[in-house]
Write a protein that holds these residues in place. Structure first.
Motif, PDB file in Angstrom:
ATOM      1  N   ASP A  12      -3.929  -7.261  -7.706  1.00 50.57           N
ATOM      2  CA  ASP A  12      -3.294  -7.809  -6.510  1.00 50.57           C
ATOM      3  C   ASP A  12      -2.010  -8.538  -6.892  1.00 50.57           C
ATOM      4  OD1 ASP A  12      -5.335  -6.894  -4.822  1.00 50.57           O
ATOM      5  OD2 ASP A  12      -6.521  -8.692  -5.141  1.00 50.57           O
ATOM      6  N   PHE A  13      -1.074  -8.590  -5.955  1.00 49.46           N
ATOM      7  CA  PHE A  13       0.165  -9.331  -6.169  1.00 49.46           C
ATOM      8  C   PHE A  13       0.594  -9.966  -4.853  1.00 49.46           C
ATOM      9  CE2 PHE A  13       1.467  -4.983  -5.120  1.00 49.46           C
ATOM     10  CZ  PHE A  13       2.466  -5.167  -4.173  1.00 49.46           C
ATOM     11  N   VAL A  14       1.463 -10.954  -4.946  1.00 56.13           N
ATOM     12  CA  VAL A  14       2.072 -11.569  -3.765  1.00 56.13           C
ATOM     13  C   VAL A  14       3.570 -11.328  -3.842  1.00 56.13           C
ATOM     14  CG1 VAL A  14       0.259 -13.300  -3.452  1.00 56.13           C
ATOM     15  CG2 VAL A  14       2.266 -13.855  -4.824  1.00 56.13           C
ATOM     16  N   TYR A  15       4.195 -11.225  -2.687  1.00 53.17           N
ATOM     17  CA  TYR A  15       5.635 -11.012  -2.656  1.00 53.17           C
ATOM     18  C   TYR A  15       6.315 -12.150  -3.413  1.00 53.17           C
ATOM     19  CZ  TYR A  15       5.395  -7.321   0.955  1.00 53.17           C
ATOM     20  OH  TYR A  15       5.173  -6.157   1.657  1.00 53.17           O
ATOM     21  N   GLY A  16       7.302 -11.785  -4.196  1.00 51.61           N
ATOM     22  CA  GLY A  16       8.005 -12.735  -5.055  1.00 51.61           C
ATOM     23  C   GLY A  16       7.684 -12.500  -6.516  1.00 51.61           C
ATOM     24  N   GLU A  17       6.523 -11.909  -6.800  1.00 52.30           N
ATOM     25  CA  GLU A  17       6.135 -11.606  -8.173  1.00 52.30           C
ATOM     26  C   GLU A  17       6.688 -10.233  -8.564  1.00 52.30           C
ATOM     27  OE1 GLU A  17       1.772 -13.757  -8.421  1.00 52.30           O
ATOM     28  OE2 GLU A  17       1.837 -11.624  -7.933  1.00 52.30           O
ATOM     29  N   ASP A  18       6.773  -9.994  -9.867  1.00 47.22           N
ATOM     30  CA  ASP A  18       7.063  -8.653 -10.348  1.00 47.22           C
ATOM     31  C   ASP A  18       5.782  -7.833 -10.246  1.00 47.22           C
ATOM     32  OD1 ASP A  18       9.642  -9.396 -10.909  1.00 47.22           O
ATOM     33  OD2 ASP A  18       9.382  -9.435 -13.083  1.00 47.22           O
ATOM     34  N   ALA A  72      -1.320  -4.547  -3.563  1.00 45.33           N
ATOM     35  CA  ALA A  72      -2.243  -4.201  -4.641  1.00 45.33           C
ATOM     36  C   ALA A  72      -1.775  -2.926  -5.316  1.00 45.33           C
ATOM     37  CB  ALA A  72      -3.654  -4.019  -4.098  1.00 45.33           C
ATOM     38  N   VAL A  73      -2.031  -2.860  -6.625  1.00 46.04           N
ATOM     39  CA  VAL A  73      -1.803  -1.657  -7.416  1.00 46.04           C
ATOM     40  C   VAL A  73      -3.168  -1.155  -7.848  1.00 46.04           C
ATOM     41  CG1 VAL A  73      -0.751  -0.666  -9.480  1.00 46.04           C
ATOM     42  CG2 VAL A  73       0.406  -2.531  -8.264  1.00 46.04           C
ATOM     43  N   TYR A 102      -1.872   4.171  -6.932  1.00 40.89           N
ATOM     44  CA  TYR A 102      -1.647   3.950  -5.501  1.00 40.89           C
ATOM     45  C   TYR A 102      -1.266   2.490  -5.323  1.00 40.89           C
ATOM     46  CZ  TYR A 102      -2.739   3.297  -0.515  1.00 40.89           C
ATOM     47  OH  TYR A 102      -2.677   2.982   0.820  1.00 40.89           O
ATOM     48  N   VAL A 103      -0.128   2.251  -4.652  1.00 37.69           N
ATOM     49  CA  VAL A 103       0.380   0.894  -4.465  1.00 37.69           C
ATOM     50  C   VAL A 103       0.516   0.616  -2.978  1.00 37.69           C
ATOM     51  CG1 VAL A 103       2.185  -0.752  -5.081  1.00 37.69           C
ATOM     52  CG2 VAL A 103       1.677   1.165  -6.610  1.00 37.69           C
ATOM     53  N   ILE A 104       0.044  -0.558  -2.571  1.00 37.38           N
ATOM     54  CA  ILE A 104       0.098  -0.969  -1.169  1.00 37.38           C
ATOM     55  C   ILE A 104       0.960  -2.225  -1.060  1.00 37.38           C
ATOM     56  CG2 ILE A 104      -1.239  -1.683   0.848  1.00 37.38           C
ATOM     57  CD1 ILE A 104      -3.710  -0.404  -0.586  1.00 37.38           C
ATOM     58  N   PHE A 105       1.968  -2.176  -0.195  1.00 38.97           N
ATOM     59  CA  PHE A 105       2.766  -3.345   0.162  1.00 38.97           C
ATOM     60  C   PHE A 105       2.402  -3.705   1.596  1.00 38.97           C
ATOM     61  CE2 PHE A 105       5.130  -1.548  -3.305  1.00 38.97           C
ATOM     62  CZ  PHE A 105       5.692  -2.637  -3.962  1.00 38.97           C
ATOM     63  N   ASP A 106       2.035  -4.951   1.841  1.00 39.72           N
ATOM     64  CA  ASP A 106       1.576  -5.348   3.175  1.00 39.72           C
ATOM     65  C   ASP A 106       2.499  -6.406   3.778  1.00 39.72           C
ATOM     66  OD1 ASP A 106       0.211  -6.026   5.479  1.00 39.72           O
ATOM     67  OD2 ASP A 106      -1.756  -5.924   4.519  1.00 39.72           O
ATOM     68  N   PRO A 107       3.473  -5.993   4.622  1.00 35.87           N
ATOM     69  CA  PRO A 107       4.389  -6.955   5.244  1.00 35.87           C
ATOM     70  C   PRO A 107       3.705  -7.920   6.221  1.00 35.87           C
ATOM     71  CG  PRO A 107       5.281  -4.730   5.365  1.00 35.87           C
ATOM     72  CD  PRO A 107       3.855  -4.616   4.931  1.00 35.87           C
ATOM     73  N   ARG A 108       2.464  -7.666   6.590  1.00 37.19           N
ATOM     74  CA  ARG A 108       1.737  -8.594   7.461  1.00 37.19           C
ATOM     75  C   ARG A 108       1.409  -9.882   6.712  1.00 37.19           C
ATOM     76  NH1 ARG A 108      -3.546  -6.143   8.843  1.00 37.19           N
ATOM     77  NH2 ARG A 108      -3.439  -5.856   6.610  1.00 37.19           N
TER      78      ARG A 108
END
Length: 195
Positions: free
Chosen positions: A172-178, A153-154, A142-148
């Motif tokens: 967890d990841f931040v936008y810009g990372e693979d 998170a994966v 389950y993968v969550i992308f949070d535009p807020r």
């Protein structure tokens, strides 16, 4: 003398009633309706904008790295486990084309991954409700992308807990990372944010 139905029969009747209600009114309300153990969830997500663009970009990026026969599907139908009483509609679902050749909702256990873009109107649906429901349905990733926040998170590795199945691993990841989703790695560069 009337005999009360057992819990499983009662739960099945309650789910069927909610399912019928969702089918009747879905086209007349904005957003999407889903069913959880707690009842019907109404997500007011509107089409277009950062939410839909994120789903489209994630889908396209995944399909570029996945083998033939797999799709990062952004359309209908829902995924369902009537036995568990849960009906969900992932923003993107990784699924084999062969598993899509069914009438009605997809079997949730055929998904390789469920991907959600957090909505402005109901972020807890993605960060709490679906984090509970997807392992219950047997969705392995389950993968969550949070535009807020520009983060995500994966979640993977379903394991049993006293509260039911849960994901044991969270990256967890931040936008810009693979980000690695199952066996495939994609960029999160240029994903839109809510203003």
């Amino acid at each position: 003398m009337t005999i009360a139905p057992d819990h499983a029969a009662r739960d099945a009747l309650q789910y069927r009633a909610m399912r019928d209600a969702v089918e009747r009114i879905q086209d007349s309300v904005p957003g999407k309706l889903e069913i959880t153990k707690e009842g019907i969830v109404h997500d007011m997500t509107s089409s277009g904008g950062p939410h839909e663009l994120t789903a489209a970009r994630v889908s396209r990026r995944l399909e570029k790295v996945m083998p033939e026969g797999l799709l990062a599907h952004t359309g209908t139908p829902d995924v369902e486990d009537a036995h568990e009483g849960v009906l969900r509609h992932p923003d993107v679902m990784v699924i084999a084309e062969a598993d899509m050749e069914v009438e009605g909702a997809f079997d949730a256990r055929t998904l390789l991954a469920a991907i959600e873009v957090v909505s402005r109107s109901n972020p807890d649906n993605d960060w709490a409700g679906k984090m509970r429901d997807y392992p219950l349905l047997g969705v392995p990733v389950y993968v969550i992308f949070d535009p807020r926040t520009g983060e995500g998170a994966v979640l993977s590795d379903i394991h049993p807990t006293p509260s039911g199945p849960r994901y044991a691993t969270r990256k967890d990841f931040v936008y810009g990372e693979d980000v690695t989703i199952g066996e495939w790695t994609i960029s999160t560069e240029d994903l839109p944010r809510y203003t």
